[in-house]
Scaffold this motif. Sequence first.
Motif, PDB file in Angstrom:
ATOM      1  N   ARG A   1      47.125 -22.562 -60.966  1.00 57.42           N
ATOM      2  CA  ARG A   1      47.449 -23.173 -62.258  1.00 57.42           C
ATOM      3  C   ARG A   1      46.298 -24.041 -62.758  1.00 57.42           C
ATOM      4  NH1 ARG A   1      53.649 -24.804 -60.543  1.00 57.42           N
ATOM      5  NH2 ARG A   1      54.562 -22.734 -60.850  1.00 57.42           N
ATOM      6  N   MET A   2      45.673 -24.778 -61.848  1.00 52.85           N
ATOM      7  CA  MET A   2      44.540 -25.628 -62.222  1.00 52.85           C
ATOM      8  C   MET A   2      43.377 -24.783 -62.729  1.00 52.85           C
ATOM      9  SD  MET A   2      44.662 -28.271 -58.989  1.00 52.85           S
ATOM     10  CE  MET A   2      43.208 -29.178 -59.458  1.00 52.85           C
TER      11      MET A   2
ATOM     12  N   LEU B   1      39.873 -22.752 -67.143  1.00 48.69           N
ATOM     13  CA  LEU B   1      39.220 -21.605 -67.774  1.00 48.69           C
ATOM     14  C   LEU B   1      39.667 -21.454 -69.228  1.00 48.69           C
ATOM     15  CD1 LEU B   1      39.285 -18.939 -64.897  1.00 48.69           C
ATOM     16  CD2 LEU B   1      37.459 -20.523 -65.526  1.00 48.69           C
ATOM     17  N   THR B   2      40.933 -21.747 -69.498  1.00 47.70           N
ATOM     18  CA  THR B   2      41.417 -21.713 -70.882  1.00 47.70           C
ATOM     19  C   THR B   2      40.681 -22.742 -71.736  1.00 47.70           C
ATOM     20  OG1 THR B   2      43.607 -21.007 -70.116  1.00 47.70           O
ATOM     21  CG2 THR B   2      43.459 -21.908 -72.351  1.00 47.70           C
ATOM     22  N   PHE B   3      40.429 -23.910 -71.172  1.00 50.40           N
ATOM     23  CA  PHE B   3      39.655 -24.936 -71.882  1.00 50.40           C
ATOM     24  C   PHE B   3      38.228 -24.456 -72.155  1.00 50.40           C
ATOM     25  CE2 PHE B   3      36.370 -28.105 -70.709  1.00 50.40           C
ATOM     26  CZ  PHE B   3      36.286 -28.773 -71.925  1.00 50.40           C
TER      27      PHE B   3
ATOM     28  N   LEU C   1      29.214 -25.070 -69.187  1.00 52.18           N
ATOM     29  CA  LEU C   1      30.345 -24.630 -70.016  1.00 52.18           C
ATOM     30  C   LEU C   1      30.001 -23.354 -70.778  1.00 52.18           C
ATOM     31  CD1 LEU C   1      31.578 -28.082 -71.401  1.00 52.18           C
ATOM     32  CD2 LEU C   1      32.740 -26.620 -69.722  1.00 52.18           C
ATOM     33  N   LYS C   2      28.763 -23.264 -71.281  1.00 45.79           N
ATOM     34  CA  LYS C   2      28.340 -22.047 -71.977  1.00 45.79           C
ATOM     35  C   LYS C   2      28.375 -20.845 -71.049  1.00 45.79           C
ATOM     36  CE  LYS C   2      25.268 -23.967 -75.554  1.00 45.79           C
ATOM     37  NZ  LYS C   2      23.847 -24.104 -75.986  1.00 45.79           N
TER      38      LYS C   2
ATOM     39  N   LEU D   1      33.762 -15.476 -69.225  1.00 48.38           N
ATOM     40  CA  LEU D   1      35.144 -15.179 -69.608  1.00 48.38           C
ATOM     41  C   LEU D   1      35.209 -14.230 -70.805  1.00 48.38           C
ATOM     42  CD1 LEU D   1      36.583 -18.794 -69.249  1.00 48.38           C
ATOM     43  CD2 LEU D   1      36.877 -16.882 -67.661  1.00 48.38           C
ATOM     44  N   GLN D   2      34.292 -14.391 -71.765  1.00 47.87           N
ATOM     45  CA  GLN D   2      34.288 -13.520 -72.944  1.00 47.87           C
ATOM     46  C   GLN D   2      33.952 -12.077 -72.590  1.00 47.87           C
ATOM     47  OE1 GLN D   2      31.492 -15.682 -75.445  1.00 47.87           O
ATOM     48  NE2 GLN D   2      33.147 -16.372 -76.788  1.00 47.87           N
TER      49      GLN D   2
END
Length: 654
Positions: free
Chosen positions: A294-295, A300-302, A355-356, A362-363
């Motif tokens: 969950r963490m 990753l959503t952020f 972050l980038k 993820l993209q």
Amino acid sequence: MAESLPTEFDVVIIGTGLPESILAAACSRTGQRVLHIDSRSYYGGNWASFSFSGLLSWVKEYQQDSDIEEESTVSRQGLIPETEEAIALRKKDETIQHIEVFCYASQDQDTEDNVEEIGALQRNPSSVASTTITELDSACLPEERQSYFTDYEMPANHTQKSDKEISLGITDVEESLEKEKDCGDNTCIHTILGGHKDEDKHTVEDNTGQAKKNRITFSHIVKEGRRFNIDLVSKLLYSQGLLIDLLIKSNVSRYAEFKNVTRILAFREGKVEQVPCSRADVFNSKELTMVEKRMLMKFLTFCLDYEQHPDEYQGFRQCSFSEYLKTKKLTPNLQHFILHSIAMTESSCTIIDGLKATKKFLQCLGRFGNTPFLFPVYGQGEIPQCFCRMCAVFGGIYCLRHKIQCFVVDKESGRCKAIIDHFGQRINAKYFIVEDSYLSEETCSNVHYKQISRAVLITDQSVLKADSDQQISILLVPPAEPGACAVRVTELCSSTMTCMKDTYLVHLTCSSSKTAREDLESVVNKLFTPYAETETNKEEPTKPRLLWALYFNMRDSSGISRSSYNGLPSNVYVCSGPDGGLGNEHAVKQAETLFQEIFPSEEFCPPPPNPEDIIFDGDDKQPEVPGTNNIIMATIDSSEESKNLESPEKHLPH
């Protein structure tokens, strides 16, 4: 040289690496007259791929470079008037250093006679005369892209050779390697066996029949050498990256095939683990607890839209990405996975860069498979050749083994007017594009280069066993000491057409601090066991066995500004060699930037025309579409030329 090159072009490109090949395709596509030259006997430069015998030949060529005097060239006197001056180019490639080769697999007495026929070490390609007019066999292109060419040499896969082409009839491998123990300045070749021949024979007799069956010898590797396609530079393609977009937009993708990287791995506490990538992988993972799952999903959503939540990271801009992860209350397990297997960055990278990188990862998920990465079948060296084919389709002329003596510069305007080749021919053009390695020491005296440490390994098992033995994996091994660089490991299986059955091809890459062997050997020892050590131990090895290893340092000329070069004419543009990054973004960006500087009003690599829209001159001609054109066949004059023709079977689906 049977026939001289034409003397007038719009663009002359020296070097066939990836950025130069993209530029050649882009220029040719817009109607420019392009001459694409390389002093080497193969396409790709430091982006190339080789068969196993071809790689040994490449090693030997660099070993001999320090001993062989430069071939005599025709004097350029009389070709340069008083109003012009010459800027000499470098005579030898100095981008590769500290080559060391280690053979851990034992010799097989039964097959040594057959190894002689395979040609483990080819003759030095530099001894072959420059290529003259060569036209393309229809087998060199897919059916839908066959066309008529009048080129000096057509790009083709130099790694795929028939048995006849590989047979060069030289001395056996063991004898050759023993001779090469006498190392040159930059090259060392070692043969590492598990004892003397008598001891090896005794060990083999003690082994079971099954062990005999699975035993891979160096002779076996050489025999199957044409099944290897070994990249000099190890890279992957991001599924949403610039190179994939360019391949699709320009339709160059039809010349290549790709496979999805199947696993992202992590190295933690001395063992290799698989990292969950997709949402399904995360919730099916046995490595993570339910709380960790969950963490991870929340973080990753952020990351996917972190720009919309600046309050989450603005206060940590002075922190490194690894320090920022600790503030998010992530477990050490999750911090390790995110830093080294998802963002794939160094611990010291900035929070924005981390972050980038995470967002990019993820993209790219889900476009072509379960991971963000693709790998070209037959190796990275296929990509430059694909763009070279596009250039040739639109009229570009190719010439390998063709050295250039100098640029000819007009003293008054400071613009380059021509080049002079080693035959003394003057070739005029409006624009000149050159790969950095061709520039002289004087031109590059103020340039400070970085170095990349590389290792290429042949192993008998995967670093992480799975139900299927056809896995393509990427792994980032964190540095053992603070301040050191992480090592990127890419493991390729035989279905990528880069290695023989029952073996894996492993690439290791990191930024250089010492020689490649000093930088990478500790990681090799963590992941693999030398084959010679397992020969005397009857127990099943816990780690994959290392059969063969190559270490070398490669120059990284990326990120160098134009102003760093001395006396560069205004119409001469420089392309860098491979950089140390995982993707090909730098090469594509550089090619597009240079193209826009030269031709600001032209579109960069536009889509190919629709065959139905093409209007042909003359009423008596039947419209031709790609795939139906007649091909003029050429006679190949030597085996060195014939090995550059592509095998027709590489385009078959598999």
